[in-house]
Motif scaffolding. Structure first.
Motif, short mmCIF file in Angstrom:
data_model
loop_
_atom_site.label_atom_id
_atom_site.label_comp_id
_atom_site.label_asym_id
_atom_site.label_seq_id
_atom_site.Cartn_x
_atom_site.Cartn_y
_atom_site.Cartn_z
N UNK A 158 0.82 -1.22 0.00
CA UNK A 158 0.00 0.00 0.00
C UNK A 158 0.85 1.27 0.00
N UNK A 217 0.93 4.21 -2.80
CA UNK A 217 0.77 5.64 -2.52
C UNK A 217 1.86 6.45 -3.20
N UNK A 238 -3.07 9.10 11.58
CA UNK A 238 -4.38 8.44 11.64
C UNK A 238 -4.57 7.50 10.44
N UNK A 264 -4.91 3.35 10.15
CA UNK A 264 -5.96 2.65 9.39
C UNK A 264 -5.36 1.67 8.41
N UNK A 265 -4.28 2.12 7.76
CA UNK A 265 -3.61 1.25 6.79
C UNK A 265 -3.10 -0.01 7.48
N UNK A 318 -5.83 -2.36 8.39
CA UNK A 318 -6.36 -3.04 7.21
C UNK A 318 -5.41 -4.12 6.72
N UNK A 319 -4.12 -3.80 6.76
CA UNK A 319 -3.13 -4.78 6.31
C UNK A 319 -3.14 -6.01 7.21
N UNK A 373 -5.76 -7.08 8.83
CA UNK A 373 -6.99 -7.83 8.62
C UNK A 373 -6.89 -8.69 7.36
N UNK A 374 -6.26 -8.15 6.34
CA UNK A 374 -6.16 -8.89 5.08
C UNK A 374 -4.75 -9.45 4.90
#
Lengths: 402, 174
Positions: free
Chosen positions: B142, B146, B157, B161-162, B165-166, B168-169
């Motif tokens: 990711x 970017x 922040x 979040x990144x 998310x990383x 989670x997946x």
């Protein structure tokens, strides 16, 4: 039993190791909640800001699931884009498993229908295919053992087909188990007790071998799932015995009765062999005879057996799945049934050939093994088993409540 | 410019049309090439763009338009053959080579090409540039994505979040 399982483990582990060195992902207990989509706030796509979303959707499709998942971590705007349901349905449909089976498994088998009965007309909740893809990606692989009385089919749930089969009838001790439970003719106390005892033994043997989790489902039910049904009548022509198993919403209806005919494939084959010898027909091997026996089976008046079963059922929708039968014979059976039954019953009866031939039960198990909620909804873990034994004494296994 | 208005005969001299970019540069191309664009095709079938009129394209600047037309001219013969069922392997290889070189361009040019291909509805070019962008993103983390796309550095922040998310997946990062 234990010997056989060890053998299976051995082949599977060897194959998995040679296929890839990837470690088995840990199963994290995550739920299938809908992700909170954030459409507000500063949404910027950077240099791609001006690009229309359908072009971006096209790009994401080209990327494939792995990169699309990474894209959704890039920023909020990309997350919204990369969470598109159509996109993930597309990825799932590209996956190794047939799309229709995936949808059936996720809508009907996400929870064990036997323990979570639902009404027939229940509407299915909106599925989030991204969540499903995500969960399916981390469902750990499992060993599927379809222990028939004749042949035992085994394999890894992530593979396309069973890895192999071995002839269980050679090892007389191991045989007769799964077919054995189905074989109970009446729903007597002793039958129930022996089913329970069998399941308990199975669980404890497996857990003693340090298997992390076990999911035991009836063969007939699995075959039914493989045909995308949760209710129906399964005609299971086993090696030693042929049984007619009524199933309603994933639950074998023992109280209605499981009919058995003491003639399985083995006997039929022998009979055919004899017949052929009488008529001076030579045969190459048992397999040739096996292919022929399907034609003969109709003379056993299986339709009568079904009739007896159907009389006890007044389902409007009854499905019969004939294991190991060719399409030709199922069509004949359907015709015969419609002639035999009064029209108000025969209406809506459909005879389906087994979806995957003799391996139907295995493929049904594979569907369950890959469903996104497999570890939470279907498996019994070692810890749970021990706790239940402690709490309820040794006869707890009526979880599936008959 | 002298092409007959009656237009789309089966043969005869190739009909020419004039396209006018947003900065008023005039481009003259064969109608067959311009017709790769679904948007232009209708106008051209109606007999537009011939003579001194020209078709104004207020959304496309001259640099981009010349690039788009380069593509169209190259692909027009193959498209005229109805997806080129009788094209030789050499022809196809040549087109592929051209395509690869064609998208080997600066990012800003690529983005304007995306927009132009979208506005003009040139199917082949659309999938070509989409594939190029996909190739730019493929296999990157990711953070790298970017950077590739010229995002500003994430705020703390956003970074959190990144990371979440990383996590989670995780399967996507093996």
């Amino acid at each position: 039993m234990a010997m056989l399982l060890r053998k299976v483990w051995g082949t599977v582990l060897a194959r998995a190791a040679s296929a890839s060195g990837a470690p088995e992902p840990a199963a994290s207990p995550r739920r299938r909640h809908a992700p909170p989509l954030e459409y507000h706030g500063a949404l910027s796509l950077g240099a791609l800001d001006a690009v229309p979303t359908d072009v971006l959707a096209q790009i994401l499709r080209l990327l494939g699931p792995f990169d699309a998942a990474r894209c959704s971590a890039v920023c909020r705007a990309w997350r919204v884009l990369a969470s598109d349901n159509g996109l993930w349905a597309f990825f799932l449909s590209l996956g190794p498993e047939p799309w229709d089976l995936v949808v059936f498994a996720e809508t009907h088998l996400a929870a064990d229908p036997a323990s979570h009965p639902r009404l027939y007309y229940d509407c299915t909740p909106q599925l989030s295919f991204k969540q499903i893809y995500d969960l399916r990606a981390v469902v750990p692989g499992s060993v599927i053992v379809d222990g028939g009385s004749g042949y035992c089919k085994y394999g890894w749930s992530k593979y396309a087909a069973p890895s192999g089969r071995c002839a269980t009838f050679l090892i007389e001790l191991i045989i007769s188990m799964p077919a054995g439970i189905i074989m109970q003719e009446f729903d007597t106390e002793s039958a129930r007790a022996s089913r329970k005892q069998y399941e308990e033994t199975l669980y404890s043997v497996l857990f003693d071998m340090n298997v992390p989790a076990v999911c035991a489902v009836d063969q007939a039910v699995l075959a039914l799932y493989a045909s995308k049904r949760t209710s129906g009548i399964v005609v299971h022509i086993g090696f030693n015995v042929t049984s007619v198993v009524p199933i309603f919403q994933g639950r074998v209806m023992y109280e209605i009765g499981v009919e058995t005919v003491g003639q399985g494939a083995l006997k039929l084959t022998g009979f055919l062999k004899e017949l052929m010898q009488q008529r001076n027909i030579t045969y190459e091997s048992l397999y040739t005879v096996r292919a022929l026996k399907e034609v003969w089976l109709l003379n056993v008046n299986l339709a009568d057996v079904l009739w007896a079963c159907i009389k006890q059922y007044l389902y409007v929708w009854i499905t019969a799945i004939i294991q190991k039968w060719s399409v030709m014979t199922t069509e004949r059976l359907e015709k015969e049934l419609h002639q035999l039954l009064p029209s108000y019953i025969s209406e809506g009866i459909r005879v389906l050939p087994p979806a995957f031939g003799t391996d139907s039960a295995w493929f049904g198990a594979k569907m369950i093994g890959n469903v996104s909620t497999f570890t939470e909804e279907w498996c019994l873990k070692k810890k749970q088993f021990r706790q239940k034994i402690r709490r309820h004494g040794p006869s707890f296994v009526n979880m599936n409540a008959w | 410019m002298a092409a007959p208005e009656s237009g789309d005969g089966n043969n005869g001299a190739a009909r020419m049309v004039t396209l006018i970019s947003s900065d008023n540069t005039r481009f003259e191309v064969e109608a067959a090439a311009a017709s790769l664009s679904q948007t232009l095709q209708l106008t051209i079938l109606d007999g537009g763009g011939g003579g001194g009129d020209g078709i104004p394209l207020p959304n496309v600047d001259s640099a981009t338009l010349s690039k788009v037309l380069e593509y169209c001219i190259k692909h027009a013969p193959a498209a005229a053959n109805g997806g080129a069922p009788n094209a030789t392997a050499v022809d196809r290889a040549e087109l592929e080579r051209f395509d690869n070189e064609f998208v080997n361009i600066d990012q800003s040019v690529l983005y304007s090409l995306i927009m132009a291909a979208h506005n003009l509805e040139i199917e082949g070019l659309q999938s070509l540039v989409a594939k190029k962008v996909a190739d730019m993103i493929k296999g990157k983390s990711p953070m790298e994505i970017r950077r590739t796309l010229g995002f500003p550095d994430p705020t703390p922040e956003e970074q959190a979040e990144m990371n979440a998310h990383m996590l989670e997946y995780g399967w996507a990062y093996e």
